[in-house]
Design a protein around this motif. Structure first.
Motif, short mmCIF file in Angstrom:
data_model
loop_
_atom_site.label_atom_id
_atom_site.label_comp_id
_atom_site.label_asym_id
_atom_site.label_seq_id
_atom_site.Cartn_x
_atom_site.Cartn_y
_atom_site.Cartn_z
N LEU A 331 -38.86 -85.17 -51.88
CA LEU A 331 -38.78 -84.65 -53.24
C LEU A 331 -40.09 -83.99 -53.64
N ARG A 332 -41.22 -84.62 -53.30
CA ARG A 332 -42.52 -84.01 -53.60
C ARG A 332 -42.69 -82.69 -52.85
N TYR A 333 -42.23 -82.67 -51.60
CA TYR A 333 -42.28 -81.46 -50.78
C TYR A 333 -41.50 -80.33 -51.47
N PHE A 334 -40.30 -80.66 -51.97
CA PHE A 334 -39.47 -79.67 -52.66
C PHE A 334 -40.15 -79.20 -53.95
N GLU A 335 -40.74 -80.12 -54.70
CA GLU A 335 -41.39 -79.77 -55.95
C GLU A 335 -42.56 -78.81 -55.72
N VAL A 336 -43.33 -79.06 -54.65
CA VAL A 336 -44.45 -78.18 -54.34
C VAL A 336 -43.94 -76.80 -53.92
N LYS A 337 -42.92 -76.80 -53.07
CA LYS A 337 -42.40 -75.55 -52.53
C LYS A 337 -41.71 -74.69 -53.59
N GLU A 338 -40.95 -75.34 -54.48
CA GLU A 338 -40.13 -74.61 -55.45
C GLU A 338 -40.77 -74.52 -56.83
N GLY A 339 -41.86 -75.25 -57.07
CA GLY A 339 -42.37 -75.37 -58.43
C GLY A 339 -43.51 -74.45 -58.76
N ARG A 340 -43.64 -73.33 -58.04
CA ARG A 340 -44.78 -72.44 -58.33
C ARG A 340 -44.69 -71.84 -59.72
N MET A 350 -33.29 -82.31 -60.35
CA MET A 350 -31.87 -82.05 -60.34
C MET A 350 -31.52 -81.01 -59.29
N ARG A 351 -32.33 -79.96 -59.20
CA ARG A 351 -32.09 -78.93 -58.19
C ARG A 351 -32.22 -79.52 -56.79
N TRP A 352 -33.22 -80.37 -56.57
CA TRP A 352 -33.38 -80.98 -55.24
C TRP A 352 -32.13 -81.76 -54.85
N ARG A 353 -31.59 -82.52 -55.78
CA ARG A 353 -30.42 -83.33 -55.44
C ARG A 353 -29.20 -82.45 -55.18
N VAL A 354 -28.99 -81.43 -56.02
CA VAL A 354 -27.79 -80.59 -55.91
C VAL A 354 -27.91 -79.59 -54.76
N TYR A 413 -35.48 -92.20 -35.95
CA TYR A 413 -36.82 -92.34 -36.51
C TYR A 413 -37.65 -93.22 -35.57
N PRO A 414 -38.86 -92.84 -35.25
CA PRO A 414 -39.65 -93.63 -34.30
C PRO A 414 -40.03 -94.98 -34.88
N LEU A 415 -40.22 -95.94 -33.98
CA LEU A 415 -40.66 -97.26 -34.40
C LEU A 415 -42.08 -97.20 -34.92
N ALA A 416 -42.41 -98.20 -35.73
CA ALA A 416 -43.77 -98.24 -36.28
C ALA A 416 -44.78 -98.21 -35.16
N GLY A 417 -45.75 -97.31 -35.27
CA GLY A 417 -46.80 -97.22 -34.26
C GLY A 417 -46.48 -96.31 -33.11
N GLU A 418 -45.23 -95.80 -33.04
CA GLU A 418 -44.86 -94.96 -31.91
C GLU A 418 -44.76 -93.48 -32.29
N GLY A 419 -44.80 -93.20 -33.61
CA GLY A 419 -44.69 -91.81 -34.03
C GLY A 419 -46.00 -91.08 -33.82
N SER A 420 -45.98 -89.83 -34.09
CA SER A 420 -47.18 -89.03 -33.87
C SER A 420 -47.82 -88.59 -35.17
N GLY A 421 -47.63 -89.39 -36.22
CA GLY A 421 -48.28 -89.07 -37.47
C GLY A 421 -47.53 -89.68 -38.62
N PRO A 422 -47.98 -89.50 -39.84
CA PRO A 422 -47.30 -90.06 -41.00
C PRO A 422 -45.96 -89.40 -41.20
N SER A 423 -45.08 -90.12 -41.90
CA SER A 423 -43.72 -89.62 -42.06
C SER A 423 -43.61 -88.56 -43.13
N GLU A 424 -44.57 -88.46 -44.00
CA GLU A 424 -44.44 -87.49 -45.09
C GLU A 424 -44.64 -86.07 -44.59
N PRO A 425 -43.69 -85.16 -44.87
CA PRO A 425 -43.81 -83.80 -44.39
C PRO A 425 -44.90 -83.04 -45.12
N PRO A 426 -45.50 -82.07 -44.48
CA PRO A 426 -46.54 -81.31 -45.16
C PRO A 426 -45.95 -80.39 -46.21
#
Length: 428
Positions: A331-340, A350-354, A413-426
């Motif tokens: 949701l934060r990713y969408f707000e940054v991308k669409e909220g300029r 509401m837009r993100w959900r719909v 989804y990778p197990l804890a400690g097996e992924g290659s970075g945080p789950s939050e998208p840039p």
């Protein structure tokens, strides 16, 4: 007071009894269709074609599952006094926001001895995509998931103790498990021995821990015997490891912290750390000391569903705690991308959900095997998008990530400690 079948009440619960007054029924109003079932007969005698077979763990009581009006219910037959105690305990835990199955109704068969195994029935909502500890521990990947189980079980015990709940029979088999993004979610499922208090003493908490350690050790020994493994090779220390995780978490939540008067930003950091653990801070008490160079900070912590509550508050979407954490990041990713153009944030949500969330859930569902959780697949896709974007050095977008996810055989989804970075998208 009980009423006859079919009578309605305008209150929070609907009561009914058959014409012979052989039983009484308490049903939540949203599931009033349960009233007319053949509650006078033992569950084993039911021939109703709405009875369904679902995976279940070991239980000392008769348990059957019923599909009705698009929902599934678990029916557990047990002595009437225990059934009454369990139902009201689950209602109280629901009011407190505790991690437990949700009660739908209670049946007491009046003509039977209250101690008879068939004299009561507790009705709860079936937890979708859940499984028993035997299913979890029998999988080949359990060794990698052991730490997740320790954390999840310790979190559940801490949460219940914070709510003043003395469990009395804490064990692996009295908990339901469900994959929650990269973690495991735990829910209390048997509450017949619980007691709710305003708060628990250290002695009550330690007694509950001792019961848990003994029960878990016995269950791990049973699993080893069923698998033909010697006790020396069994994971008999699992309960003790859970207790150690519990003690560390309890100390983190219950400790009082000294804050230098010129470093009050540490208060925000402390709250954020607890939020990251999934706990919500209900109250903040700052105790100044005149003439001294520090404050004492004491926090009152609520349940461990901070991100779940926040997602529901912002969007109305229901998700497990770690799923909610990742969906909030999207949701934060969408707000940054669409909220300029800086439109109002409620409109963006509401837009993100719909425009994003619900269409992707429908699309993912069409590519999943029967019984798979579309919400979990959405979290998998979000993490896959992050990994591809991090590798490419730019935002690849959800559509490209989805096509790559499908062609890669829908990686989980990778197990804890097996992924290659945080789950939050840039963000873009």
């Amino acid at each position: 007071m009980s009423r006859r079948t079919g009578d309605r009440q305008p209150h929070s619960e609907t009561h009914g009894a058959d014409i012979a007054d052989s039983y009484s029924v308490i049903i939540r109003p949203e599931w009033s269709g349960l009233i007319g079932l053949d509650w006078a007969r033992p569950l084993l005698d039911w021939q109703d074609d709405r009875i369904v077979e679902l995976p279940r763990g070991l239980s000392r009581h008769e348990v059957r599952f019923l599909a009705l009006y698009g929902a599934t219910f678990a029916l557990k037959e047990l002595p009437g006094d225990l059934a009454t105690r369990e139902y009201h305990a689950l209602r109280r835990l629901e009011e407190l926001g505790g991690s437990a199955v949700r009660p739908a109704g209670l049946v007491v068969r009046r003509l039977l001895d209250p101690g008879s195994e068939q004299s009561g029935v507790v009705i709860t909502r079936y937890v979708d995509y859940s499984f028993s500890y035997r299913e979890l521990l029998s999988g080949e990947s359990f060794g990698r998931r052991r730490d997740q189980l320790l954390d999840a079980f310790a979190f559940l015990l801490v949460e219940l103790h914070l709510l003043g709940c003395f469990w009395g029979d804490c064990s692996l088999s009295n908990v339901l498990y469900r994959y929650d993004a990269g973690a495991i979610e735990t829910l209390l499922v048997d509450a017949e021995t619980t007691a709710l208090h305003p708060s628990l003493s250290d002695g009550q908490r330690q007694h509950d821990l001792s019961i848990m350690v003994d029960n878990v050790g016995g269950e791990m020994g049973d699993i080893a015997a069923a698998q033909g493994v010697s006790l020396d090779a069994a994971d008999l220390g699992l309960g003790e490891d859970i207790a150690r995780r519990y003690e560390r978490l309890w100390a983190e939540l219950g400790s009082e912290q000294r804050i230098p008067v010129d470093r009050q930003y540490l208060i925000t950091e402390r709250i954020a750390k607890l939020n990251d653990l999934g706990f919500q801070v209900d109250e903040l008490e700052v105790i100044p000391h005149p003439g001294r160079d520090h404050l004492h900070l004491r926090l009152k912590v609520g349940d461990r569903n901070f991100h779940n509550s926040r997602l529901r508050e912002l969007t109305g979407v229901e998700a497990a705690e770690n799923q909610a954490r990742q969906i909030l990041a999207d949701l934060r990713y969408f707000e940054v991308k669409e909220g300029r153009g800086e439109p109002a944030k409620p409109l963006l949500r509401m837009r993100w959900r719909v425009e994003e969330f619900e269409p992707w859930l429908r699309r993912l569902a069409s590519h999943l095997p029967a019984g798979a959780d579309p919400l979990q697949a959405y979290c998998d896709l979000l993490h896959h998008r992050y990994l591809l974007s991090a590798e490419a050095g730019w935002d690849v977008g959800t559509e490209a990530a989805f096509q790559h996810w499908l062609s890669s055989d829908r990686p989980g989804y990778p197990l804890a400690g097996e992924g290659s970075g945080p789950s939050e998208p840039p963000a873009c």
